[in-house]
Design a protein around this motif. Sequence first.
Motif, PDB file in Angstrom:
ATOM      1  N   ARG A 163       0.978  -1.137   0.160  1.00 37.49           N
ATOM      2  CA  ARG A 163      -0.083   0.088  -0.117  1.00 37.49           C
ATOM      3  C   ARG A 163       0.934   1.313   0.060  1.00 37.49           C
ATOM      4  NH1 ARG A 163      -2.303  -0.966   4.379  1.00 37.49           N
ATOM      5  NH2 ARG A 163      -0.936   0.121   5.665  1.00 37.49           N
ATOM      6  N   ASP A 164       1.939   1.377   0.847  1.00 38.70           N
ATOM      7  CA  ASP A 164       2.624   2.521   1.195  1.00 38.70           C
ATOM      8  C   ASP A 164       3.904   2.831   0.125  1.00 38.70           C
ATOM      9  OD1 ASP A 164       0.872   2.989   3.216  1.00 38.70           O
ATOM     10  OD2 ASP A 164       2.488   1.970   4.706  1.00 38.70           O
ATOM     11  N   GLU A 165       4.431   1.583  -0.345  1.00 37.16           N
ATOM     12  CA  GLU A 165       5.482   1.879  -1.354  1.00 37.16           C
ATOM     13  C   GLU A 165       4.908   1.774  -2.691  1.00 37.16           C
ATOM     14  OE1 GLU A 165       8.691   2.357  -0.452  1.00 37.16           O
ATOM     15  OE2 GLU A 165       8.210   2.117   1.804  1.00 37.16           O
ATOM     16  N   PHE A 166       4.074   1.171  -2.939  1.00 38.80           N
ATOM     17  CA  PHE A 166       3.540   0.940  -4.435  1.00 38.80           C
ATOM     18  C   PHE A 166       2.203   1.008  -4.906  1.00 38.80           C
ATOM     19  CE2 PHE A 166       6.763  -2.654  -2.963  1.00 38.80           C
ATOM     20  CZ  PHE A 166       7.767  -1.914  -4.053  1.00 38.80           C
ATOM     21  N   ASP A 167       1.454   1.827  -3.826  1.00 36.52           N
ATOM     22  CA  ASP A 167      -0.063   2.318  -3.940  1.00 36.52           C
ATOM     23  C   ASP A 167      -0.950   0.813  -4.579  1.00 36.52           C
ATOM     24  OD1 ASP A 167      -1.917   4.158  -3.878  1.00 36.52           O
ATOM     25  OD2 ASP A 167      -1.593   4.929  -6.006  1.00 36.52           O
ATOM     26  N   VAL A 168      -0.857  -0.192  -3.823  1.00 37.05           N
ATOM     27  CA  VAL A 168      -1.777  -1.427  -4.113  1.00 37.05           C
ATOM     28  C   VAL A 168      -2.214  -1.878  -3.115  1.00 37.05           C
ATOM     29  CG1 VAL A 168      -1.286  -3.633  -4.951  1.00 37.05           C
ATOM     30  CG2 VAL A 168       0.234  -2.144  -5.994  1.00 37.05           C
ATOM     31  N   GLU A 169      -3.345  -1.895  -3.209  1.00 40.33           N
ATOM     32  CA  GLU A 169      -4.338  -2.404  -2.240  1.00 40.33           C
ATOM     33  C   GLU A 169      -4.866  -3.946  -2.340  1.00 40.33           C
ATOM     34  OE1 GLU A 169      -5.341  -0.975   0.816  1.00 40.33           O
ATOM     35  OE2 GLU A 169      -5.015   1.160   0.377  1.00 40.33           O
ATOM     36  N   GLY A 170      -4.761  -4.635  -1.364  1.00 34.33           N
ATOM     37  CA  GLY A 170      -5.381  -6.039  -1.353  1.00 34.33           C
ATOM     38  C   GLY A 170      -6.571  -5.853  -1.029  1.00 34.33           C
ATOM     39  N   THR A 171      -7.596  -7.154  -1.464  1.00 35.60           N
ATOM     40  CA  THR A 171      -8.832  -7.217  -1.047  1.00 35.60           C
ATOM     41  C   THR A 171      -9.000  -8.545  -0.395  1.00 35.60           C
ATOM     42  OG1 THR A 171      -9.593  -6.165  -3.262  1.00 35.60           O
ATOM     43  CG2 THR A 171     -11.265  -7.289  -2.135  1.00 35.60           C
ATOM     44  N   PRO A 172      -9.712  -8.703   0.670  1.00 40.20           N
ATOM     45  CA  PRO A 172      -9.764  -9.803   1.414  1.00 40.20           C
ATOM     46  C   PRO A 172     -10.721 -10.681   0.915  1.00 40.20           C
ATOM     47  CG  PRO A 172     -10.250  -8.006   3.045  1.00 40.20           C
ATOM     48  CD  PRO A 172     -10.045  -7.299   1.550  1.00 40.20           C
ATOM     49  N   ARG A 173     -10.508 -11.869   0.840  1.00 41.80           N
ATOM     50  CA  ARG A 173     -11.290 -12.800   0.062  1.00 41.80           C
ATOM     51  C   ARG A 173     -12.413 -13.360   1.066  1.00 41.80           C
ATOM     52  NH1 ARG A 173      -8.938 -15.843  -4.125  1.00 41.80           N
ATOM     53  NH2 ARG A 173      -6.578 -15.514  -4.397  1.00 41.80           N
ATOM     54  N   GLU A 174     -13.632 -13.515   0.464  1.00 40.09           N
ATOM     55  CA  GLU A 174     -14.950 -13.985   1.192  1.00 40.09           C
ATOM     56  C   GLU A 174     -14.522 -15.195   2.031  1.00 40.09           C
ATOM     57  OE1 GLU A 174     -18.157 -13.693  -1.090  1.00 40.09           O
ATOM     58  OE2 GLU A 174     -18.245 -11.657  -1.665  1.00 40.09           O
ATOM     59  N   ALA A 175     -13.869 -16.176   1.293  1.00 32.76           N
ATOM     60  CA  ALA A 175     -13.750 -17.426   1.779  1.00 32.76           C
ATOM     61  C   ALA A 175     -12.296 -17.719   1.668  1.00 32.76           C
ATOM     62  CB  ALA A 175     -14.651 -18.477   1.375  1.00 32.76           C
ATOM     63  N   ALA A 176     -11.423 -18.383   2.528  1.00 34.96           N
ATOM     64  CA  ALA A 176     -10.124 -18.683   2.343  1.00 34.96           C
ATOM     65  C   ALA A 176      -9.797 -19.536   1.181  1.00 34.96           C
ATOM     66  CB  ALA A 176      -9.340 -19.071   3.637  1.00 34.96           C
ATOM     67  N   ALA A 177      -9.048 -19.369   0.335  1.00 35.68           N
ATOM     68  CA  ALA A 177      -8.638 -20.168  -0.818  1.00 35.68           C
ATOM     69  C   ALA A 177      -7.657 -21.183  -0.396  1.00 35.68           C
ATOM     70  CB  ALA A 177      -8.035 -19.348  -2.026  1.00 35.68           C
ATOM     71  N   ASP A 178      -7.796 -22.611  -0.561  1.00 37.75           N
ATOM     72  CA  ASP A 178      -6.780 -23.551  -0.361  1.00 37.75           C
ATOM     73  C   ASP A 178      -5.918 -23.540  -1.626  1.00 37.75           C
ATOM     74  OD1 ASP A 178      -5.672 -25.410   1.384  1.00 37.75           O
ATOM     75  OD2 ASP A 178      -7.333 -26.800   0.970  1.00 37.75           O
ATOM     76  N   ILE A 179      -4.557 -22.905  -1.396  1.00 36.25           N
ATOM     77  CA  ILE A 179      -3.521 -22.767  -2.586  1.00 36.25           C
ATOM     78  C   ILE A 179      -2.503 -23.652  -2.915  1.00 36.25           C
ATOM     79  CG2 ILE A 179      -4.356 -20.432  -2.951  1.00 36.25           C
ATOM     80  CD1 ILE A 179      -1.161 -20.546  -1.565  1.00 36.25           C
ATOM     81  N   ALA A 180      -2.432 -24.306  -1.545  1.00 33.56           N
ATOM     82  CA  ALA A 180      -1.443 -25.270  -1.400  1.00 33.56           C
ATOM     83  C   ALA A 180      -1.691 -26.798  -1.760  1.00 33.56           C
ATOM     84  CB  ALA A 180      -0.636 -25.223  -0.208  1.00 33.56           C
ATOM     85  N   ALA A 181      -0.707 -27.346  -2.335  1.00 27.87           N
ATOM     86  CA  ALA A 181      -1.012 -28.897  -2.787  1.00 27.87           C
ATOM     87  C   ALA A 181      -1.702 -29.534  -1.223  1.00 27.87           C
ATOM     88  CB  ALA A 181       0.065 -29.813  -3.111  1.00 27.87           C
TER      89      ALA A 181
END
Length: 216
Positions: A163-181
């Motif tokens: 946010r502060d260094e690159f002016d990029v905002e994240g958006t919380p996911r409504e439900a956590a994603a299972d991204i790992a195997a």
Amino acid sequence: MDLTEDESGRGTARILVLGIGNILWADEGFGVRTVERLAADWRFPDTVTLMDGGTQGLYLLPHLESADALIVVDAIDYGLPPGTRRVFQGNDVPAFLGAKKMSLHQTGFQEVLASAMFLGRCPQRLILVGVQPECLEDYGGGLTGTVAAQVAPTIDVILGLLRDEFDVEGTPREAAADIAAPAIARRAYEGGRPSAEDACRIGDPRILAALSAGRP
């Protein structure tokens, strides 16, 4: 670094958030587990790439070459109390990665940075977010409680940097994603570990029995 801006004035730098380390050796997996959790809970614009770099070494070079900015998340031996977090930027990043190597993955990643610099393709911005490990010698173990407690605060630090260094905002996911195997996701990996009674953690019991009997 002068960032390219779109018509709205927001920065459009290509940012790579890279977790490195070996999840098989307890706290050494901190960087990977943190980025894994970040990717599971947050969405980002296409300019941000979240990556489990593991111990891939020079295989990571093409990913660095295509980034304008790099945020590395890792377990770093600062010689400080376990769980201590530090953030470094610029030339301090390769210096701290090489100051006290904990394992081959850090040697390998130093080579990646050195190669990218030699080729003139290193990201213009380098940021290291590192946490002091407590235990590195428990093969098959998960994060210690001290270091696991730093995962959420470190994610907050990364969100703040974006946010502060690159002016990029994240958006919380409504439900956590299972991204790992499934087999190596943190919950399954740590929760499925056999007890010390079921799985000897100090060596092969057949060899130990022979040694205790005085046989070669």
